[in-house]
Each structure stands twice: as C-alpha cells, then as structure tokens.
Scaffold this motif. Structure first.
Motif, short mmCIF file in Angstrom:
data_model
loop_
_atom_site.label_atom_id
_atom_site.label_comp_id
_atom_site.label_asym_id
_atom_site.label_seq_id
_atom_site.Cartn_x
_atom_site.Cartn_y
_atom_site.Cartn_z
N CYS A 183 -5.43 -0.92 -5.67
CA CYS A 183 -5.16 -1.64 -4.38
C CYS A 183 -4.35 -0.89 -3.46
CB CYS A 183 -4.21 -2.74 -5.13
SG CYS A 183 -2.53 -2.44 -5.56
N GLY A 184 -3.76 0.31 -3.78
CA GLY A 184 -3.12 1.25 -2.95
C GLY A 184 -1.52 0.75 -2.91
N ASN A 185 -1.23 -0.20 -3.57
CA ASN A 185 0.32 -0.75 -3.60
C ASN A 185 1.10 -0.07 -4.50
OD1 ASN A 185 0.85 -2.92 -1.12
ND2 ASN A 185 -1.05 -3.17 -1.71
N TYR A 186 0.49 0.53 -5.68
CA TYR A 186 1.57 0.89 -6.76
C TYR A 186 1.11 2.34 -6.97
CZ TYR A 186 2.73 -4.13 -7.49
OH TYR A 186 3.33 -5.30 -7.36
N ALA A 187 2.31 3.01 -7.10
CA ALA A 187 2.32 4.42 -7.07
C ALA A 187 3.03 5.16 -8.34
CB ALA A 187 2.41 5.16 -5.71
N ASN A 188 2.48 6.07 -9.11
CA ASN A 188 3.27 6.73 -10.18
C ASN A 188 3.99 7.98 -9.11
OD1 ASN A 188 4.28 8.58 -12.02
ND2 ASN A 188 2.36 8.50 -13.27
N ILE A 189 5.53 7.80 -9.19
CA ILE A 189 6.25 8.48 -8.72
C ILE A 189 7.45 9.17 -9.91
CG2 ILE A 189 8.00 8.95 -6.85
CD1 ILE A 189 6.44 6.82 -5.28
N ASN A 190 7.20 10.36 -10.13
CA ASN A 190 8.40 10.77 -11.06
C ASN A 190 7.88 10.25 -12.39
OD1 ASN A 190 8.87 13.06 -8.93
ND2 ASN A 190 10.49 11.42 -8.25
N GLY A 191 6.86 9.48 -12.74
CA GLY A 191 6.76 8.92 -13.83
C GLY A 191 7.33 7.57 -14.11
N SER A 192 7.41 7.03 -13.06
CA SER A 192 7.67 5.46 -12.80
C SER A 192 6.79 5.07 -11.84
CB SER A 192 9.20 5.19 -12.70
OG SER A 192 9.98 5.47 -13.67
N LEU A 193 6.36 3.74 -12.26
CA LEU A 193 5.43 2.89 -11.38
C LEU A 193 6.35 2.13 -10.08
CD1 LEU A 193 2.47 1.97 -10.95
CD2 LEU A 193 2.96 -0.11 -12.32
N TYR A 194 6.00 2.57 -9.11
CA TYR A 194 6.85 2.04 -7.89
C TYR A 194 5.92 1.17 -7.12
CZ TYR A 194 10.94 4.59 -8.74
OH TYR A 194 12.04 5.10 -9.27
N HIS A 195 6.32 0.05 -6.41
CA HIS A 195 5.46 -0.94 -5.52
C HIS A 195 5.93 -0.22 -4.34
CE1 HIS A 195 4.81 -5.20 -3.87
NE2 HIS A 195 4.07 -4.34 -3.44
N VAL A 196 5.17 0.59 -3.78
CA VAL A 196 5.38 1.26 -2.44
C VAL A 196 5.07 0.20 -1.33
CG1 VAL A 196 4.95 3.65 -3.47
CG2 VAL A 196 2.89 2.37 -2.59
N GLY A 197 4.11 -0.59 -1.52
CA GLY A 197 3.77 -1.52 -0.37
C GLY A 197 4.95 -2.49 -0.35
N TYR A 198 5.96 -2.46 -1.04
CA TYR A 198 6.69 -3.86 -1.03
C TYR A 198 7.30 -4.07 0.37
CZ TYR A 198 10.90 -6.60 -2.54
OH TYR A 198 11.84 -7.61 -2.77
N GLY A 199 7.42 -5.39 0.84
CA GLY A 199 7.80 -5.69 1.91
C GLY A 199 6.90 -5.34 3.13
N LYS A 200 5.86 -4.66 2.94
CA LYS A 200 5.11 -4.21 4.27
C LYS A 200 3.95 -5.23 4.52
CE LYS A 200 6.09 0.61 3.33
NZ LYS A 200 5.46 2.04 3.12
N LEU A 201 4.47 -6.40 5.28
CA LEU A 201 3.77 -7.29 5.65
C LEU A 201 2.73 -7.31 6.75
CD1 LEU A 201 6.15 -10.27 4.90
CD2 LEU A 201 4.80 -8.85 3.34
N SER A 202 1.71 -7.73 6.77
CA SER A 202 0.77 -7.74 7.88
C SER A 202 0.51 -9.13 8.83
CB SER A 202 -0.64 -7.53 7.30
OG SER A 202 -1.25 -8.41 6.22
N TYR A 203 0.62 -10.22 8.24
CA TYR A 203 0.79 -11.26 8.90
C TYR A 203 1.99 -12.35 8.24
CZ TYR A 203 -4.02 -10.56 10.60
OH TYR A 203 -5.36 -10.24 10.71
N ILE A 204 2.71 -13.02 9.34
CA ILE A 204 3.57 -14.06 9.11
C ILE A 204 3.35 -15.26 9.98
CG2 ILE A 204 5.73 -14.94 8.62
CD1 ILE A 204 6.75 -11.92 8.21
N GLU A 205 2.90 -16.34 9.60
CA GLU A 205 2.46 -17.70 10.45
C GLU A 205 2.49 -18.95 9.48
OE1 GLU A 205 -1.17 -17.42 12.41
OE2 GLU A 205 -2.12 -18.03 10.59
N SER A 206 3.04 -19.85 10.34
CA SER A 206 2.82 -21.36 9.84
C SER A 206 1.33 -21.66 9.57
CB SER A 206 3.78 -22.14 10.57
OG SER A 206 5.09 -21.80 10.36
N ARG A 207 0.95 -22.26 8.60
CA ARG A 207 -0.46 -22.87 8.71
C ARG A 207 -0.51 -23.86 7.61
NH1 ARG A 207 -4.24 -18.69 9.64
NH2 ARG A 207 -5.81 -19.35 8.21
#
Length: 360
Positions: free
Chosen positions: A33-57
């Motif tokens: 998915c491109g959002n989780y990466a192995n950095i120095n032996g730990s899994l990080y959510h590198v896409g945390y908080g990087k949003l594309s849309y926000i709206e009321s629906r």
C-alpha cells in the motif's frame, strides 16, 4: 511518522499485520500500500496524517442506509490501497503512495466535524487499512466526543486490526465485495481471498457492529452467474437483515468494459430478495424506488431516499428498536434519524486538500 501497532519482527524482515496481505517488508522497503515501511528494523506508518480529501458527505453516499439515516459524516482519505482494482473510481489517490504533504492531526478532524455540525467521521474514498493507525486514533477521539465513526472498506483487515477498530468505537462498516474466488482463475485480483472479507463482516456483526455489503457488478469481471450465486450464499450466512447494495459500475481507470446492464442489476436484485435477503438496493442508477426501504413483512414504504438524502421516514421507535408503523416488524437500524439536513460543504478547507470527485 508513527510506529505501527501491528507488526511482527523477524531476523531479516518485518511482517505488517494490518491487512491480510501481511506484507513481508525488508529494511528500507515499503509494503504493497506504500504507507508502511521498514525503518531501522521497525515498521512505521510513513503515511500517517497525509490526507488527500476532507469534506462533509451524507452517510447514504457510502452507502449506509441503515446507519444514522440522513446524517452527515466528515469524510477523509489518504493515499494508496492494498487491492489496486483496475476499475477503481478513485485511482488518482488509491494508486498513489503518500506524497510530501503537511500532516493532519486526528484532533483536527474532530474539531472540524463539530464546527460543521457533522454527526460522525468516515474513512473513505481509498482503503482505510492503508491509514490504520490514524483511523484508530481518530475513532477513539470521535467516540470520546460523541461522534460516530465508520469506514468504507474492502474488508481485508486482519482480525487483530479489525478488533482494535471495533474497540476504538468504529461501529459502521460499508464493505465492498469485489467478487468471488473464481475471479482468480481469470487473473482478476488473484491475491485476494474473498472468504476473508465475509469472515470479517461476520466478526463485526458478532461483536455488535453494523455491516452493509456493497456488490459493484463490474462488466466482464464479477458479473457472471456463478459469482453472483456465491456472493448471495455468503451474504445469507451473515443473516437476512444485513443490507445488500447491488451497484452499477461505470468505466474507469484501466477497465473499459461498458457500464453494467440495468436489466442484469434488476435481475440480481429480484433473485437476491427471492433467496431471502430482506433489504436489497440498487445503486448508481438514481432511482428512488430502488434505494428506498420497504417493510419485508407487509411491504409498507418506510424510508424514501433521493440523491443521497432521506425524503420520507416513517419508522417508529419502541424500546430502543425501530419498527414498521403498520405491522410492527422490527427493522434493523443503527443510531438516530436526523430530522434536519446537516450542513454539506462540498469544498475543502485549504490546500493540499481537493474537492472530492465521484466516489464514496
């Protein structure tokens, strides 16, 4: 970045435990998915908080027809997906890994939802599993603030991730069924185990959550008889009162087959109801009669919908349960009916957010 809650460490790689792809990720690499990466032996959510849309629906656009009817949800999305369906309507964000954009805090969503008068929050448009740690935090804050939290998902979470979401207060699930096991023989989404999706839907129901199933009937992909029969059989195992949305597909992205034949959709609807599914809707054809709720016992019109809003609501509430006013049959319904139309802002707060196009 935030370190992922769900990971398993091995000597030469990590295993992501957010979705059932269970990506094996080596140092410096990312999962599918491109959002989780192995950095120095730990899994990080590198896409945390990087949003594309926000709206009321409207909640009905998800679609959820038996969950907080006529409410609005502050809808948010990020980037990436774990399926990459060739007919994806939102491929501009789903087929893109998170870019370098300013991070949004979960608390910002809650504050914005309150200011706009929304009744809940919704992770949608792309797959929420790609944004799991963020969705989890936002759901906890929503619950504490008296807002509901729901997701529009392909339902491919691991049981560990799903249970964390349920415990955090995410109780609404619009689950997209992509098809059936036979699709793998046609080389269409061969990595997907479709049984897992129904396993997860059953888990949500057993844990007290609300599920509605969406079957997008894609021409040339999952529109054949044996696939429909498999989906109906699996759906009935969830219970006859679980709503089924049979939706029309339109050409998008790399899938250029013609739109779903309306006669096929109506035939599938009739057969699904004949098999015993009490609430079957046909979406993306914009016919109020096909999106309205009728009492499965006496046939009375209970809820009429038009353009994703409720225009008629005649259920009565007794002892915390919704019932048909004519025959008293219990109608499954989660949350409150919102009498007044909530505020709808079709724009977006500020860059980098864009106004949403067609989607959920």
């Amino acid at each position: 970045m935030m370190e992922s809650r769900l990971q398993r460490k091995y000597e030469d790689h990590l295993e992501c435990l957010v979705c059932e792809r269970r990506c094996k990720i080596r140092e410096g690499m990312r999962g599918a998915c491109g959002n989780y990466a192995n950095i120095n032996g730990s899994l990080y959510h590198v896409g945390y908080g990087k949003l594309s849309y926000i709206e009321s629906r409207p909640i009905e656009i998800k679609p959820l027809f038996h969950y907080w009817p006529n409410s609005t949800a502050l809808t948010y999305s990020n980037y990436g997906c774990n399926f990459y369906c060739p007919w994806c309507q939102n491929h501009e964000i789903s087929f893109r890994w998170p870019p370098e954009v300013p991070e949004v805090k979960p608390s910002y969503l809650i504050d914005l939802a309150k200011r706009r008068g929304d009744h809940g929050i919704s992770a949608s448009l792309n797959e929420p599993a790609t944004n799991f740690d963020f969705v989890l935090e936002a759901s906890k804050l929503a619950k504490d603030s008296g807002l509901y939290s729901m997701v529009v998902t392909n339902g491919y979470f691991t049981l560990e991730a799903l249970r964390e979401l349920l415990n955090a207060g995410t109780d609404g699930y619009s689950i997209d069924i992509k098809g059936c096991p036979e699709m793998a023989e046609r080389k269409i989404l061969p990595h997907v185990n479709h049984d897992i999706i129904f396993r997860n839907a059953r888990e949500v129901i057993e844990e007290g959550g609300h599920v509605e199933v969406v079957y997008l009937v894609v021409t040339g992909a999952n529109d054949f008889e044996s696939c429909f029969n498999w989906i109906v059989d699996k759906h009935l195992s969830l219970g006859p009162d679980v709503p089924l949305h049979i939706n029309r597909y339109f050409p998008a992205n790399r899938w250029r087959e013609p739109e779903t034949d309306l006669k096929k959709l109506l035939n599938f609807r009739e057969r699904a109801m004949r098999e015993g599914i009490n609430f079957v809707y046909v979406g993306n054809v914009w016919d109020p009669d096909l999106e309205s709720t009728f009492c499965p016992k006496c046939g009375k019109l209970l809820i009429r919908r038009r353009m994703c809003r409720v225009t008629h609501f005649s259920l009565i509430q007794e002892g915390g349960k919704w019932r048909c006013p004519r025959c008293g049959a219990e109608i499954p319904m989660r949350g409150k009916f919102i009498q007044q139309r909530g505020p709808l802002s079709l724009g977006s707060p500020k860059p980098p957010y864009r106004g949403a196009s067609s989607g959920r």
